[in-house]
Design an enzyme around this catalytic site. Structure first.
Site, PDB file in Angstrom:
ATOM      1  N   HIS A  76      44.985  55.736  67.418  1.00  0.00           N
ATOM      2  CA  HIS A  76      44.208  54.605  66.915  1.00  0.00           C
ATOM      3  C   HIS A  76      43.319  55.077  65.782  1.00  0.00           C
ATOM      4  CE1 HIS A  76      41.477  51.133  66.869  1.00  0.00           C
ATOM      5  NE2 HIS A  76      42.520  50.493  67.350  1.00  0.00           N
TER       6      HIS A  76
ATOM      7  N   GLU B  74      48.321  48.606  72.895  1.00  0.00           N
ATOM      8  CA  GLU B  74      49.705  48.147  72.903  1.00  0.00           C
ATOM      9  C   GLU B  74      50.501  48.728  74.055  1.00  0.00           C
ATOM     10  OE1 GLU B  74      50.313  45.925  70.861  1.00  0.00           O
ATOM     11  OE2 GLU B  74      49.437  46.268  68.894  1.00  0.00           O
TER      12      GLU B  74
HETATM   13  C1  LIG Z   1      47.597  53.348  64.998  1.00  0.00           C
HETATM   14  C2  LIG Z   1      47.862  54.341  63.869  1.00  0.00           C
HETATM   15  C3  LIG Z   1      48.574  53.599  62.727  1.00  0.00           C
HETATM   16  C4  LIG Z   1      46.546  54.918  63.366  1.00  0.00           C
HETATM   17  O1  LIG Z   1      46.869  55.717  62.296  1.00  0.00           O
HETATM   18  P1  LIG Z   1      45.865  56.563  61.369  1.00  0.00           P
HETATM   19  O2  LIG Z   1      44.466  56.435  61.778  1.00  0.00           O
HETATM   20  O3  LIG Z   1      46.174  56.184  59.972  1.00  0.00           O
HETATM   21  O4  LIG Z   1      46.313  58.009  61.707  1.00  0.00           O
HETATM   22  P2  LIG Z   1      47.285  58.859  60.810  1.00  0.00           P
HETATM   23  O5  LIG Z   1      48.497  58.068  60.477  1.00  0.00           O
HETATM   24  O6  LIG Z   1      46.466  59.389  59.682  1.00  0.00           O
HETATM   25  O7  LIG Z   1      47.694  60.012  61.804  1.00  0.00           O
HETATM   26  C5  LIG Z   1      46.879  61.122  62.053  1.00  0.00           C
HETATM   27  C6  LIG Z   1      47.719  62.203  62.722  1.00  0.00           C
HETATM   28  O8  LIG Z   1      48.009  61.809  64.050  1.00  0.00           O
HETATM   29  C7  LIG Z   1      49.414  61.696  64.223  1.00  0.00           C
HETATM   30  N1  LIG Z   1      49.677  60.490  65.002  1.00  0.00           N
HETATM   31  C8  LIG Z   1      48.946  59.344  64.987  1.00  0.00           C
HETATM   32  N2  LIG Z   1      49.491  58.469  65.854  1.00  0.00           N
HETATM   33  C9  LIG Z   1      50.559  59.077  66.409  1.00  0.00           C
HETATM   34  C10 LIG Z   1      51.505  58.673  67.349  1.00  0.00           C
HETATM   35  N3  LIG Z   1      51.457  57.462  67.892  1.00  0.00           N
HETATM   36  N4  LIG Z   1      52.479  59.537  67.696  1.00  0.00           N
HETATM   37  C11 LIG Z   1      52.528  60.760  67.139  1.00  0.00           C
HETATM   38  N5  LIG Z   1      51.654  61.213  66.235  1.00  0.00           N
HETATM   39  C12 LIG Z   1      50.676  60.377  65.874  1.00  0.00           C
HETATM   40  C13 LIG Z   1      49.992  61.556  62.832  1.00  0.00           C
HETATM   41  O9  LIG Z   1      51.313  62.021  62.789  1.00  0.00           O
HETATM   42  C14 LIG Z   1      49.068  62.438  62.064  1.00  0.00           C
HETATM   43  O10 LIG Z   1      49.370  63.785  62.331  1.00  0.00           O
HETATM   44  P3  LIG Z   1      49.650  64.816  61.120  1.00  0.00           P
HETATM   45  O11 LIG Z   1      48.431  64.768  60.252  1.00  0.00           O
HETATM   46  O12 LIG Z   1      49.872  66.097  61.837  1.00  0.00           O
HETATM   47  O13 LIG Z   1      50.838  64.263  60.421  1.00  0.00           O
HETATM   48  C15 LIG Z   1      48.758  55.493  64.376  1.00  0.00           C
HETATM   49  O14 LIG Z   1      48.118  56.161  65.436  1.00  0.00           O
HETATM   50  C16 LIG Z   1      50.141  55.034  64.783  1.00  0.00           C
HETATM   51  O15 LIG Z   1      51.029  54.949  63.927  1.00  0.00           O
HETATM   52  N6  LIG Z   1      50.381  54.746  66.110  1.00  0.00           N
HETATM   53  C17 LIG Z   1      51.632  54.242  66.558  1.00  0.00           C
HETATM   54  C18 LIG Z   1      51.728  52.742  66.339  1.00  0.00           C
HETATM   55  C19 LIG Z   1      50.838  51.951  67.255  1.00  0.00           C
HETATM   56  O16 LIG Z   1      50.755  52.226  68.446  1.00  0.00           O
HETATM   57  N7  LIG Z   1      50.201  50.939  66.694  1.00  0.00           N
HETATM   58  C20 LIG Z   1      49.313  50.046  67.433  1.00  0.00           C
HETATM   59  C21 LIG Z   1      47.911  50.242  67.021  1.00  0.00           C
HETATM   60  S1  LIG Z   1      46.781  49.349  68.027  1.00  0.00           S
END
Ligand SMILES: CC(C)(COP(=O)(O)OP(=O)(O)OC[C@H]1O[C@@H](n2cnc3c(N)ncnc32)[C@H](O)[C@@H]1OP(=O)(O)O)[C@@H](O)C(=O)NCCC(=O)NCCS
Length: 515
Positions: free
Chosen positions: A400, A453
């Site tokens: 998140h 989720e």
């Molecule tokens: C929710 C979300 C978009 C937040 O993203 P964010 O704050 O932009 O975080 P980032 O995309 O910068 O990710 C940070 C790091 O954590 C990792 N990470 C974040 N969520 C992850 C997940 N669900 N599974 C695996 N790795 C994850 C990323 O790969 C990244 O690692 P890296 O720097 O080694 O590549 C992200 O956690 C995600 O894509 N989750 C899955 C989708 C989801 O469940 N969405 C519903 C949200 S309520």
């Protein structure tokens, strides 16, 4: 938004700190500190020995304590000992820069060994950003992470504490004790309704669930035109049609009262539109709203044609309440940006639906349930989860932007899933536990936990909501949050128009003659 320099603004920590600090001693019971925080409306208590700060106890510690179910404890057991502190004459920007990495929310201000106040990271951040825009251009974090873009009275999310609230109330407590109509009223009117206000509100919103005739007539054609489309994608089209056919005017030209009425209508009718579209796509007759049923039960009724059990209606209602609002998430921000142009309310909601549909925002619950199904039995969980993370993919329902600890919505929905004896709850709990452990092992610098989720799909599945309606159910509740933000933006509007830093080839290049 980041503002230009205001030379007259506060510059030092001493100018913005809260003083005198609310204090307690380490041997006092935690309940005393909790009472003091509540009475003084502060988020932390500085633990002192005489004049000296020996620790800090924050709301986050109280949440942890509550989660641990521990009863009588002293402050010493839960405080962060020897907290970092700042001096009152330190420049706000310097204090923010040196403390931003640590994830603190509150920092004691110490002058000559004596505690003189407390400053919140939030206040430091707000002031630290009041500096020349050209200096900031290089500093704005990707994805605007942590950037404060507006002031709001609607609610807030405290990511490190695992806490969020609607207006002045804990959102999870509302989801556990109130109906969605009560919370809807709270968000629109600023406080919870009494009995008479509740009855009046019900009488106002129930008729608004009816789909207006011009839209209802067009629905079969819309559903036929894209039989395989997701109901959420068709909702964009129908909300657009609703606004146009009902003569929604630019928000810039409407009074707050006129906009409120349109807002109530959109919130009330979106579930009806979604259920109608879903049924038409499945060659089923559209079911009109049931005048006797509450919002959540009526939603399930319009979807399935059957009056749901109270248990299923309550499960969906709790999910809906917990997802009404959540800070400046991408879809809420989108609705505010569109409203800031003075566009009509339906245009803003259409934009919100578009933002919500993405898998990184609202499109994850069906994918999270797909993951649980793909794993099937717990013996396959480890290999599956490792494989996803090792090949660089994301585990849906984890991570998140704001929460770096348990997502409180997830914690609540886990218990709802248990209460409903959801068919997939046991596998889900195992997958959640192993996924968090595997993410901690493979991504040790990230704090990745299950988000809302993850159990959303498990709960909705147990309540009879089909997978294609998971994200639409999210939209059915979030539309209330969007609308309240739209009303707030319109009431005190300034066009949201940020800047970008140009990083392409240096201009101006001579324009070549056409070939
Ligand atoms: C929710 C979300 C978009 C937040 O993203 P964010 O704050 O932009 O975080 P980032 O995309 O910068 O990710 C940070 C790091 O954590 C990792 N990470 C974040 N969520 C992850 C997940 N669900 N599974 C695996 N790795 C994850 C990323 O790969 C990244 O690692 P890296 O720097 O080694 O590549 C992200 O956690 C995600 O894509 N989750 C899955 C989708 C989801 O469940 N969405 C519903 C949200 S309520």
């Amino acid at each position: 938004m980041t503002a230009a320099a205001t030379p007259a603004g506060p510059r030092t920590v001493g100018e913005i700190m809260s003083r005198p600090p609310v204090t307690a001693t380490a041997d006092e019971p935690v309940s005393v500190a909790a009472d003091r925080m509540r009475e003084q409306s502060v988020g932390s208590v500085v633990v002192v020995d005489g004049d000296r700060a020996v620790g800090i106890l924050t709301e986050r510690d109280l949440v942890r304590l509550a989660a641990a179910g521990t009863e009588a404890s002293t402050i010493a057991d839960w405080m962060t000992p020897d907290p970092d502190s700042v001096a009152p004459d330190l420049e706000v920007t310097d204090a923010f820069a040196s403390l931003a990495e640590h994830g603190y929310r509150h920092i004691p201000v110490v002058d000559d060994g004596r505690v003189v106040g407390v400053v919140s990271m939030r206040d430091l951040m707000r002031i630290a950003q009041i500096q020349p825009a050209d200096k900031l251009a290089n500093d704005v974090p990707r994805g605007l992470e942590g950037v404060i873009v507006a002031e709001t009275t609607i609610g807030d999310v405290r990511g490190l504490e695992g806490f969020y609230h609607y207006r002045q109330y804990n959102a999870i407590e509302l989801a556990e004790t109130r109906s969605i109509e009560d919370v809807w009223y709270l968000l629109f009117e600023g406080d919870l309704p009494n009995r008479a206000q509740r009855e009046q509100f019900d009488a106002e919103v129930r008729p608004l669930r009816e789909i207006p005739a011009q839209v209802k007539t067009a629905l079969p054609e819309i559903a036929r035109a894209a039989p395989d489309a997701l109901p959420l994608d068709l909702l964009r089209t129908t909300v657009s049609l609703l606004g146009a056919s009902q003569g929604f005017q630019p928000s810039l030209d409407l009074s707050a009262t006129e906009l409120r009425v349109q807002g109530l209508q959109i919130c009330a009718v979106v579930p009806s539109l979604l259920c109608a579209l879903y049924r038409l796509q499945h060659d089923l007759p559209v079911i009109d709203p049931h005048p006797e049923l509450g919002h959540a039960a009526n939603y399930l009724y319009m979807m399935s044609g059957e009056v749901p059990t109270p248990e299923h209606a309550r499960g969906v209602e709790q999910y809906m309440i917990a997802t009404i609002d959540h800070g400046f998430n991408a879809s809420t921000f989108t609705t505010r940006v569109i409203t800031s142009t003075g566009a009509d309310l339906a245009a803003a909601v259409v934009g919100g639906i578009g933002a919500l549909s993405g898998p990184l925002h609202g499109g994850a619950p069906s994918r999270a349930l797909d993951t649980i199904d793909a794993i099937g039995t717990i013996d396959k969980a480890d290999a599956y989860l490792r494989d996803v993370v090792e090949r660089g993919d994301r585990l849906m329902g984890f991570g998140h932007r704001v929460y770096k600890t348990d997502d409180p919505r997830n914690v609540m929905l886990r218990s709802v899933a248990e209460r409903l004896q959801a068919p997939k709850v046991d596998v889900a709990k195992y997958v959640e536990q192993r996924a968090v452990e595997i993410l901690a092992e493979l991504k040790p610098d990230r704090k990745l936990y299950a988000n809302v989720e993850f159990y959303a799909g498990v709960v909705m599945d147990a309540c009879g909501v089909p997978r294609g309606m998971f994200t639409p159910t999210f939209a059915s509740s979030r539309v209330i949050g969007w609308t309240v933000h739209i009303l707030e933006q319109a009431a005190d509007n300034r066009l949201i128009r940020p800047s970008a830093q140009y990083v392409g080839p240096p201009p101006p290049q001579p324009v070549p003659a056409p070939e």
